[in-house]
Design a protein around this motif. Sequence first.
Motif, short mmCIF file in Angstrom:
data_model
loop_
_atom_site.label_atom_id
_atom_site.label_comp_id
_atom_site.label_asym_id
_atom_site.label_seq_id
_atom_site.Cartn_x
_atom_site.Cartn_y
_atom_site.Cartn_z
N LEU A 1 -0.02 -106.05 5.64
CA LEU A 1 -1.33 -105.87 5.03
C LEU A 1 -1.26 -104.87 3.90
O LEU A 1 -1.84 -105.08 2.83
N LEU A 2 -0.57 -103.82 4.16
CA LEU A 2 -0.47 -102.78 3.14
C LEU A 2 0.17 -103.34 1.88
O LEU A 2 -0.30 -103.10 0.76
N ALA A 3 1.21 -104.05 2.08
CA ALA A 3 1.90 -104.60 0.92
C ALA A 3 0.98 -105.52 0.13
O ALA A 3 0.92 -105.45 -1.11
N ILE A 4 0.27 -106.32 0.83
CA ILE A 4 -0.60 -107.26 0.13
C ILE A 4 -1.74 -106.52 -0.55
O ILE A 4 -2.15 -106.88 -1.66
N MET A 5 -2.20 -105.51 0.11
CA MET A 5 -3.29 -104.77 -0.51
C MET A 5 -2.82 -104.09 -1.77
O MET A 5 -3.54 -104.07 -2.77
N GLU A 6 -1.65 -103.58 -1.71
CA GLU A 6 -1.13 -102.96 -2.92
C GLU A 6 -0.96 -104.01 -4.01
O GLU A 6 -1.23 -103.76 -5.18
N SER A 7 -0.56 -105.13 -3.58
CA SER A 7 -0.43 -106.21 -4.55
C SER A 7 -1.78 -106.51 -5.17
O SER A 7 -1.91 -106.70 -6.38
N LYS A 8 -2.74 -106.52 -4.31
CA LYS A 8 -4.09 -106.80 -4.79
C LYS A 8 -4.53 -105.72 -5.77
O LYS A 8 -5.12 -106.01 -6.82
N GLN A 9 -4.24 -104.54 -5.40
CA GLN A 9 -4.63 -103.44 -6.29
C GLN A 9 -3.99 -103.63 -7.65
O GLN A 9 -4.63 -103.52 -8.69
N GLU A 10 -2.73 -103.88 -7.59
CA GLU A 10 -2.02 -104.04 -8.85
C GLU A 10 -2.56 -105.22 -9.63
O GLU A 10 -2.67 -105.19 -10.85
N GLU A 11 -2.89 -106.19 -8.89
CA GLU A 11 -3.45 -107.38 -9.53
C GLU A 11 -4.73 -107.02 -10.25
O GLU A 11 -4.94 -107.36 -11.42
N ASP A 12 -5.56 -106.31 -9.55
CA ASP A 12 -6.82 -105.93 -10.14
C ASP A 12 -6.59 -105.04 -11.36
O ASP A 12 -7.23 -105.17 -12.39
N LEU A 13 -5.66 -104.14 -11.18
CA LEU A 13 -5.37 -103.24 -12.28
C LEU A 13 -4.94 -104.01 -13.52
O LEU A 13 -5.45 -103.81 -14.62
N SER A 14 -4.03 -104.85 -13.29
CA SER A 14 -3.53 -105.62 -14.43
C SER A 14 -4.63 -106.47 -15.02
O SER A 14 -4.71 -106.68 -16.22
N LYS A 15 -5.47 -106.95 -14.14
CA LYS A 15 -6.58 -107.75 -14.60
C LYS A 15 -7.47 -106.93 -15.51
O LYS A 15 -7.92 -107.39 -16.56
N VAL A 16 -7.72 -105.75 -15.08
CA VAL A 16 -8.55 -104.87 -15.89
C VAL A 16 -7.89 -104.62 -17.22
O VAL A 16 -8.52 -104.62 -18.28
N PRO B 1 -10.62 -105.76 -20.23
CA PRO B 1 -11.36 -104.51 -19.96
C PRO B 1 -12.74 -104.76 -19.41
O PRO B 1 -13.29 -103.92 -18.71
N ASN B 2 -13.30 -105.86 -19.71
CA ASN B 2 -14.65 -106.14 -19.22
C ASN B 2 -14.69 -106.21 -17.71
O ASN B 2 -15.73 -106.01 -17.11
N LEU B 3 -13.57 -106.47 -17.18
CA LEU B 3 -13.54 -106.59 -15.74
C LEU B 3 -13.45 -105.24 -15.05
O LEU B 3 -13.58 -105.15 -13.84
N SER B 4 -13.20 -104.23 -15.83
CA SER B 4 -13.00 -102.91 -15.23
C SER B 4 -14.19 -102.52 -14.38
O SER B 4 -14.05 -102.03 -13.27
N LYS B 5 -15.33 -102.78 -14.90
CA LYS B 5 -16.52 -102.42 -14.13
C LYS B 5 -16.55 -103.19 -12.82
O LYS B 5 -16.80 -102.64 -11.77
N GLU B 6 -16.29 -104.43 -12.97
CA GLU B 6 -16.33 -105.26 -11.78
C GLU B 6 -15.37 -104.75 -10.73
O GLU B 6 -15.69 -104.65 -9.56
N VAL B 7 -14.21 -104.43 -11.18
CA VAL B 7 -13.21 -103.95 -10.24
C VAL B 7 -13.63 -102.63 -9.64
O VAL B 7 -13.48 -102.39 -8.46
N GLU B 8 -14.16 -101.79 -10.48
CA GLU B 8 -14.57 -100.49 -9.96
C GLU B 8 -15.69 -100.64 -8.94
O GLU B 8 -15.76 -99.92 -7.96
N GLN B 9 -16.53 -101.60 -9.22
CA GLN B 9 -17.64 -101.78 -8.31
C GLN B 9 -17.24 -102.49 -7.04
O GLN B 9 -17.99 -102.56 -6.09
N ASN B 10 -16.08 -102.97 -7.08
CA ASN B 10 -15.61 -103.68 -5.90
C ASN B 10 -14.79 -102.74 -5.02
O ASN B 10 -13.63 -102.48 -5.29
#
Length: 677
Positions: free
Chosen positions: A519-534, A538-547
């Motif tokens: 789970l941890l690994a996947i979550m980190e992956s998710k985080q990184e995914e979100d980060l990279s997405k942002v 950049p418009n997604l940054s808010k979305e990610v932050e709010q999530n």
Amino acid sequence: MDNSQKKKIETPTPKSKFEDSPVFNYINNLSPIEAVRSIPTVQTFNSLSFTSPPPVFTSPHASFHRESRFFRCHNSVERSKALESLDRSVSTQEEVVVASGEVDLNKEATLEDQEEDETSRDRVDSPGTGDIVTQVLLDPSGVAPQGEDNASSSEDVSVGLRKILDAQKENDTPGCRRLMADAAELLVFRSPNDSEAFGCLVDKISSSERRFCAGVKLTKRHDITKDVQANDNQPLAVVPNQSVSNLHRGSMRRRCLDFEVLGKRKKDIADDDQQAVGDNKAESSSKCVVPGIGLHLNAIAMASRGIKINTIHEDSATVEIQKSFLGSTTPVQSQDIMRETLDQAENEPGKGLAVEEETPKPLVFEELNQDSLQKKKRKVEEPGEGDSCKRCNCKKSKCLKLYCECFAAGVYCIEPCSCVDCFNRPIHEDTVLATRKQIESRNPLAFAPKVIRNSDSIMETTDDASKTPASARHKRGCNCKKSNCLKKYCECFQSGVGCSINCRCEGCKNAFGKKDAYLLAIMESKQEEDLSKVQQNPNLSKEVEQNPSSDQPSTPLPPYRHTVVHQPFLSKNRLPPTQFFLGAGSSSFRKPDGDLTQARNEKKPLETVAEDKTEIMPEILSNTPITTIKAISPNSKRVSPPHIGSSESGPIIGKRTNGRKLILRSIPAFPSLNPNQ
DNA sequence: GAGTTTGAAACT
DNA sequence: CAGTTTCAAACTC
């Protein structure tokens, strides 16, 4: 070049230029065919002996036998390979004998001494033709490969051909045809081992074919069987090849034939499971194989402990498809591999064999068959080792419920089973099928493989077992309470895979991978995914932050699932669905807390993709920071490389994207390399 | 080999 | 869907 040479060989040589030459006259006196030898042969052998010119001989005989040779040669290599696997007590004794004999002969071939030649010659059945053939075949093989004077070797060949032709005149008919073919085949050999092996096969083929025929005999309702049997009484040197050759062209056909035969044998024996009380060992072994016809990925789970199987089969139907698929693709692969193997075998016999040995691993059907076979054998002989053979001990379920391992595996119970009132027998096929349908109606994936393995896991085939868990997960996960996922009570552990998001285990200490780490690994992956997405948008940054869910690494299951649901990032932007579901398409996910199938489907892809990437990246992207991956994932659980790459810096985004593209391209590539995938 | 433990499957 | 029962494998002695 080959074509021109071929023409020179086959068609009456244009003598215009040479007719006047003394050499030509001399040649012409020797034999009508010597004209062929005069010039083209020398070149032809030199070139052809190291290359494989397929359509060289268009004449029926030549062509026909050339195929046979390929067939044999390939067969030899394959059997050598098979021996490796058969050492694990897979195949019948007969096969082992044949294979071992060929291996030895191949080894002899590498020695390249005359003694061996003579020895091999002695093995030839028919003294008249066989001696000559062997001699001719072996001589060049022993000379040319050593890199000595080509001319001399060519001379040897010429002499040999001459002998063949002379013998042909004398002996005529089948033997002659065979000689002719052999001579033609000789020109195709590319390495000393090739020719040597073939020379050995001249006599080996008889036993090999006998085995083949014997194996086929076990089958029924098979055209090939009929053909082979029909020809069984005829000279083995010609007939079996012919029968096979008529049906199939090329060496791989034989290989396919083997598969088919195996499959048929299994099927047929399954049908006769009750009546076909093993008369001999081979038959009993086959019986063990029988169930494999319906074997599904349960075996894979088992196999992960011993033999790795890399493809996921939904059910027997899939296996059948795989089988046919194999039949069409294996040849292509096997040909190249054989060639490669033979080349390698020249200098590194062991290596060559190893390559060939690993090749079949991806051959799922074969693997399944062998797996099933091994299961039975090992259960009987060595219960502790492979343990890949189903053998139930049901008392009350009549082997018609998933309690029964055999039934659950989609196989019939066999003799080694200790079940009581067993209905899981071919004679009760209707009942079995009905019950099966009933269960499937209740749970369509009841008979689906319990372990989801990535399609690219082929690459892991040769790796140590420790890598397997990272690329495979239990479909539904375990529910262990007391075993800590450290005993075989745990299906994940039993399958040799780590626990995953699907597991509801408590106190997971799965040696193959703890759930938490996963789970941890996947979550980190998710985080990184979100980060990279942002970073990408950049418009997604808010979305990610709010999530909140996206940046809560320590959040347990529910948040993770939430993040997983957001994986459309992945699926939407990067990997096509087909990629996602290569390995997980058939999986049934544990009922989600709130998110249903769709969410599951999105989540699962994530897992699979992540794993896919991780598995492939090392091979595909040589510069991929794999070490980083490992560093990120605790427990050695691997995380999607792209994620990692993206997490490191913004500029890497492009790089990551490229990496993804590479992955996308590479994933389909692997299946092609491994027919059964 | 018998008895116990365990967790999946099946049932309610 | 949760709780219970059944079942057979895994495990222990």
